[in-house]
Design a protein around this motif. Structure first.
Motif, PDB file in Angstrom:
ATOM      1  N   ARG A 112     -87.989 -24.927  23.834  1.00  0.00           N
ATOM      2  CA  ARG A 112     -87.348 -24.331  23.720  1.00  0.00           C
ATOM      3  C   ARG A 112     -86.482 -23.770  22.533  1.00  0.00           C
ATOM      4  NH1 ARG A 112     -82.815 -24.785  27.974  1.00  0.00           N
ATOM      5  NH2 ARG A 112     -81.457 -24.174  26.936  1.00  0.00           N
ATOM      6  N   SER A 113     -86.673 -24.793  21.828  1.00  0.00           N
ATOM      7  CA  SER A 113     -85.921 -25.362  19.753  1.00  0.00           C
ATOM      8  C   SER A 113     -86.545 -24.540  19.162  1.00  0.00           C
ATOM      9  CB  SER A 113     -86.440 -26.541  19.693  1.00  0.00           C
ATOM     10  OG  SER A 113     -86.173 -27.678  20.790  1.00  0.00           O
ATOM     11  N   LEU A 114     -85.406 -23.858  18.158  1.00  0.00           N
ATOM     12  CA  LEU A 114     -85.854 -23.475  17.025  1.00  0.00           C
ATOM     13  C   LEU A 114     -86.344 -23.631  15.992  1.00  0.00           C
ATOM     14  CD1 LEU A 114     -82.873 -20.929  17.648  1.00  0.00           C
ATOM     15  CD2 LEU A 114     -84.594 -20.104  18.028  1.00  0.00           C
ATOM     16  N   HIS A 115     -86.363 -25.671  16.280  1.00  0.00           N
ATOM     17  CA  HIS A 115     -87.388 -25.440  14.832  1.00  0.00           C
ATOM     18  C   HIS A 115     -88.008 -26.533  15.227  1.00  0.00           C
ATOM     19  CE1 HIS A 115     -84.956 -29.520  17.053  1.00  0.00           C
ATOM     20  NE2 HIS A 115     -83.725 -28.801  17.185  1.00  0.00           N
ATOM     21  N   ALA A 116     -88.490 -27.477  14.335  1.00  0.00           N
ATOM     22  CA  ALA A 116     -90.157 -27.649  14.456  1.00  0.00           C
ATOM     23  C   ALA A 116     -90.154 -29.505  14.714  1.00  0.00           C
ATOM     24  CB  ALA A 116     -91.650 -27.023  13.486  1.00  0.00           C
TER      25      ALA A 116
END
Length: 121
Positions: free
Chosen positions: A58-62
């Motif tokens: 669900r994260s927008l960061h890698a």
């Protein structure tokens, strides 16, 4: 425009207005500096302390991203709001809003660190 019957009064009003705008400009510049410098100062501490969000589906960061970078902007908002109350632009009762914002930030921080249950939040 007709000349004023009370030029001293008009001049005094203009001086007060200019002083207020200068105060506002100084507060905005200070807020920007506090926000930027505060964020730059707290991020290395957060990285060393291991306070980071691990990416998931669900994260927008890698990559792991530090929690708590909003401390600088929050401090800036609180300072500007306090300056507005001190300058008389806002009523002192607005400090309740500031206290609520700080309380919300503290609860959010605790939730990030300890994953509080929805009921606790």
């Amino acid at each position: 425009m007709a000349p004023s019957l009370f030029p001293q009064r008009a001049e005094r009003g203009l001086r007060i207005a200019m002083a207020l705008w200068q105060f506002l400009l100084a507060a905005v510049i200070a807020a920007g500096l506090v926000s930027g410098i505060g964020t730059r100062m707290v991020i290395p501490y957060l990285r060393r302390a291991g306070v980071a969000a691990t990416p998931n589906e669900r994260s927008l960061h890698a990559a792991p991203t530090p929690h708590g970078g909003g401390v600088g902007p929050l401090a800036a908002i609180v300072l500007v709001w306090l300056a507005a109350v001190i300058a008389g632009w806002r009523p002192a009762t607005d400090l309740v809003i500031v206290a609520g914002a700080v309380a919300l930030a503290v609860i959010s921080w605790l939730d990030d660190r300890h994953e509080l249950s929805p009921a606790t939040r």
